[in-house]
Design a protein around this motif. Structure first.
Motif, PDB file in Angstrom:
ATOM      1  N   SER A  38       0.867  -1.189   0.000  1.00  9.91           N
ATOM      2  CA  SER A  38       0.000   0.000   0.000  1.00  9.91           C
ATOM      3  C   SER A  38       0.895   1.227   0.000  1.00  9.91           C
ATOM      4  O   SER A  38       2.062   1.149   0.397  1.00  9.91           O
ATOM      5  CB  SER A  38      -0.907  -0.001   1.240  1.00  9.91           C
ATOM      6  OG  SER A  38      -0.132   0.008   2.421  1.00  9.91           O
ATOM      7  N   GLN A  43      -1.411   0.931   5.051  1.00 10.58           N
ATOM      8  CA  GLN A  43      -2.386  -0.143   5.308  1.00 10.58           C
ATOM      9  C   GLN A  43      -3.678   0.401   5.922  1.00 10.58           C
ATOM     10  O   GLN A  43      -4.194  -0.157   6.894  1.00 10.58           O
ATOM     11  CB  GLN A  43      -1.768  -1.203   6.231  1.00 10.58           C
ATOM     12  CG  GLN A  43      -0.444  -1.753   5.697  1.00 10.58           C
ATOM     13  CD  GLN A  43       0.395  -2.425   6.760  1.00 10.58           C
ATOM     14  OE1 GLN A  43       0.012  -3.460   7.302  1.00 10.58           O
ATOM     15  NE2 GLN A  43       1.544  -1.823   7.071  1.00 10.58           N
ATOM     16  N   GLN A  44      -4.193   1.462   5.314  1.00  6.63           N
ATOM     17  CA  GLN A  44      -5.395   2.101   5.871  1.00  6.63           C
ATOM     18  C   GLN A  44      -6.643   1.389   5.363  1.00  6.63           C
ATOM     19  O   GLN A  44      -7.404   1.924   4.540  1.00  6.63           O
ATOM     20  CB  GLN A  44      -5.391   3.585   5.505  1.00  6.63           C
ATOM     21  CG  GLN A  44      -4.299   4.305   6.308  1.00  6.63           C
ATOM     22  CD  GLN A  44      -3.983   5.670   5.791  1.00  6.63           C
ATOM     23  OE1 GLN A  44      -4.059   5.928   4.586  1.00  6.63           O
ATOM     24  NE2 GLN A  44      -3.609   6.576   6.684  1.00  6.63           N
ATOM     25  N   TRP A  45      -6.794   0.155   5.803  1.00  5.82           N
ATOM     26  CA  TRP A  45      -7.917  -0.660   5.359  1.00  5.82           C
ATOM     27  C   TRP A  45      -8.381  -1.578   6.470  1.00  5.82           C
ATOM     28  O   TRP A  45      -7.684  -1.811   7.451  1.00  5.82           O
ATOM     29  CB  TRP A  45      -7.516  -1.487   4.128  1.00  5.82           C
ATOM     30  CG  TRP A  45      -6.234  -2.271   4.268  1.00  5.82           C
ATOM     31  CD1 TRP A  45      -5.804  -2.952   5.371  1.00  5.82           C
ATOM     32  CD2 TRP A  45      -5.217  -2.427   3.278  1.00  5.82           C
ATOM     33  NE1 TRP A  45      -4.578  -3.534   5.108  1.00  5.82           N
ATOM     34  CE2 TRP A  45      -4.192  -3.229   3.841  1.00  5.82           C
ATOM     35  CE3 TRP A  45      -5.067  -1.989   1.962  1.00  5.82           C
ATOM     36  CZ2 TRP A  45      -3.043  -3.591   3.138  1.00  5.82           C
ATOM     37  CZ3 TRP A  45      -3.922  -2.350   1.270  1.00  5.82           C
ATOM     38  CH2 TRP A  45      -2.924  -3.140   1.860  1.00  5.82           C
ATOM     39  N   LYS A  46      -9.585  -2.063   6.315  1.00  5.48           N
ATOM     40  CA  LYS A  46     -10.161  -3.035   7.241  1.00  5.48           C
ATOM     41  C   LYS A  46     -11.040  -3.954   6.397  1.00  5.48           C
ATOM     42  O   LYS A  46     -11.754  -3.482   5.512  1.00  5.48           O
ATOM     43  CB  LYS A  46     -11.017  -2.276   8.277  1.00  5.48           C
ATOM     44  CG  LYS A  46     -11.378  -3.077   9.466  1.00  5.48           C
ATOM     45  CD  LYS A  46     -10.479  -2.738  10.633  1.00  5.48           C
ATOM     46  CE  LYS A  46     -10.953  -3.444  11.884  1.00  5.48           C
ATOM     47  NZ  LYS A  46     -10.106  -3.165  13.030  1.00  5.48           N
ATOM     48  N   VAL A  77     -14.435  -4.333   1.827  1.00  8.00           N
ATOM     49  CA  VAL A  77     -13.091  -3.760   1.991  1.00  8.00           C
ATOM     50  C   VAL A  77     -13.253  -2.264   2.241  1.00  8.00           C
ATOM     51  O   VAL A  77     -13.713  -1.515   1.376  1.00  8.00           O
ATOM     52  CB  VAL A  77     -12.215  -4.053   0.754  1.00  8.00           C
ATOM     53  CG1 VAL A  77     -10.861  -3.355   0.887  1.00  8.00           C
ATOM     54  CG2 VAL A  77     -12.028  -5.566   0.593  1.00  8.00           C
ATOM     55  N   SER A  79     -11.874   1.484   3.426  1.00  6.02           N
ATOM     56  CA  SER A  79     -10.726   2.373   3.606  1.00  6.02           C
ATOM     57  C   SER A  79     -10.975   3.184   4.864  1.00  6.02           C
ATOM     58  O   SER A  79     -12.022   3.832   5.009  1.00  6.02           O
ATOM     59  CB  SER A  79     -10.557   3.314   2.414  1.00  6.02           C
ATOM     60  OG  SER A  79      -9.585   4.292   2.754  1.00  6.02           O
ATOM     61  N   THR A  80      -9.998   3.161   5.788  1.00  4.66           N
ATOM     62  CA  THR A  80     -10.149   3.907   7.043  1.00  4.66           C
ATOM     63  C   THR A  80      -9.763   5.378   6.862  1.00  4.66           C
ATOM     64  O   THR A  80     -10.000   6.208   7.718  1.00  4.66           O
ATOM     65  CB  THR A  80      -9.281   3.277   8.157  1.00  4.66           C
ATOM     66  OG1 THR A  80      -7.921   3.232   7.701  1.00  4.66           O
ATOM     67  CG2 THR A  80      -9.753   1.865   8.475  1.00  4.66           C
ATOM     68  N   ALA A  93      -6.720   5.493  -1.593  1.00 14.55           N
ATOM     69  CA  ALA A  93      -7.585   4.435  -1.064  1.00 14.55           C
ATOM     70  C   ALA A  93      -8.039   3.413  -2.113  1.00 14.55           C
ATOM     71  O   ALA A  93      -7.896   2.198  -1.890  1.00 14.55           O
ATOM     72  CB  ALA A  93      -8.795   5.053  -0.356  1.00 14.55           C
ATOM     73  N   ASP A  96      -4.917   1.311  -3.129  1.00 12.84           N
ATOM     74  CA  ASP A  96      -4.491   0.372  -2.081  1.00 12.84           C
ATOM     75  C   ASP A  96      -5.487  -0.788  -1.934  1.00 12.84           C
ATOM     76  O   ASP A  96      -5.096  -1.961  -1.899  1.00 12.84           O
ATOM     77  CB  ASP A  96      -4.397   1.095  -0.719  1.00 12.84           C
ATOM     78  CG  ASP A  96      -3.221   2.046  -0.639  1.00 12.84           C
ATOM     79  OD1 ASP A  96      -2.336   1.978  -1.508  1.00 12.84           O
ATOM     80  OD2 ASP A  96      -3.190   2.864   0.304  1.00 12.84           O
ATOM     81  N   CYS A  97      -6.749  -0.434  -1.830  1.00 11.21           N
ATOM     82  CA  CYS A  97      -7.758  -1.487  -1.589  1.00 11.21           C
ATOM     83  C   CYS A  97      -7.882  -2.420  -2.794  1.00 11.21           C
ATOM     84  O   CYS A  97      -8.097  -3.631  -2.633  1.00 11.21           O
ATOM     85  CB  CYS A  97      -9.105  -0.863  -1.233  1.00 11.21           C
ATOM     86  SG  CYS A  97      -9.085  -0.078   0.396  1.00 11.21           S
TER      87      CYS A  97
END
Ligand SMILES: Cc1cc2nc3c(=O)[nH]c(=O)nc-3n(C[C@H](O)[C@H](O)[C@H](O)COP(=O)(O)O)c2cc1C
Length: 170
Positions: A38, A43-46, A77, A79-80, A93, A96-97
């Motif tokens: 990313s 790693q701004q994901w959940k 998925v 994005s935070t 975002a 990355d996602c």
């Protein structure tokens, strides 16, 4: 299965067998997403794993795609930090996602599982349903399960020379 075989075998599965996904397999698939690259390694994901039948049905309804409910697992998925713009003036975002999801789709293929990206869904009600905080965003969802039918063989794609050019855009 090597990476090229997984790339070749992956296709969008929109009809799933009524068979659950093994916990270990799903864990490996999610881990393939977790370990994806990313931007700035932030790693701004959940990854919200939805197994509950009622929630899956509701997500399918909110996506106007009833077939989604047949998938035993739907991964949202999230994005935070959805509004970060990279130096190149491109939002981080979705990039990355999308990489994380791509890792997951190929890992799922290697595990004998089918997947389908879901970009057609209603953002706000899906977020509410899954308790995703307001400032975050569901970038995509991914259905995961065992394909009910035969593998799709036909993958219409543009020709190589139509999409690849050398040194200058052409
Ligand atoms: C960002 C993205 C969003 C998508 N959204 C949906 C969707 O909401 N519903 C669906 O049935 N397929 C969806 N797809 C699947 C595409 O239609 C599919 O990948 C494309 O037609 C190529 O077919 P293949 O995946 O079988 O190779 C999506 C794919 C991507 C990459």
């Amino acid at each position: 299965m090597d990476i090229y075989e997984a790339i070749e075998k992956r296709y969008s599965v929109r009809d799933y067998a009524p068979k659950d996904v093994d916990d270990d397999k799903l864990r490996r698939v999610l881990d393939a997403g977790r370990t994806a690259p990313s931007a700035r390694n932030l790693q701004q994901w959940k990854f919200v794993v939805v197994r509950d039948a009622g929630l899956r049905k509701e997500l399918a309804h909110l996506s106007d795609q009833p077939w989604m409910a047949s998938a035993p697992v739907i991964v949202a998925v999230v994005s935070t930090k959805p509004h970060r713009i990279m130096h190149c003036n491109v939002p981080a975002a979705p990039v990355d996602c999308a990489i994380a999801i791509t890792h997951m789709t190929l890992a799922a293929t290697a595990e004998g599982l089918g997947t389908c990206w879901i970009g057609h869904f209603n953002q706000h009600p899906c977020k509410q349903l899954l308790g995703v905080p307001e400032q975050m965003q569901i970038i995509e969802m991914l259905t995961v399960g065992h394909a009910a039918g035969d593998a799709k063989v036909d993958k219409p794609r543009k020709e190589f020379d139509e999409v690849v050019c050398v040194d200058r855009f052409a």
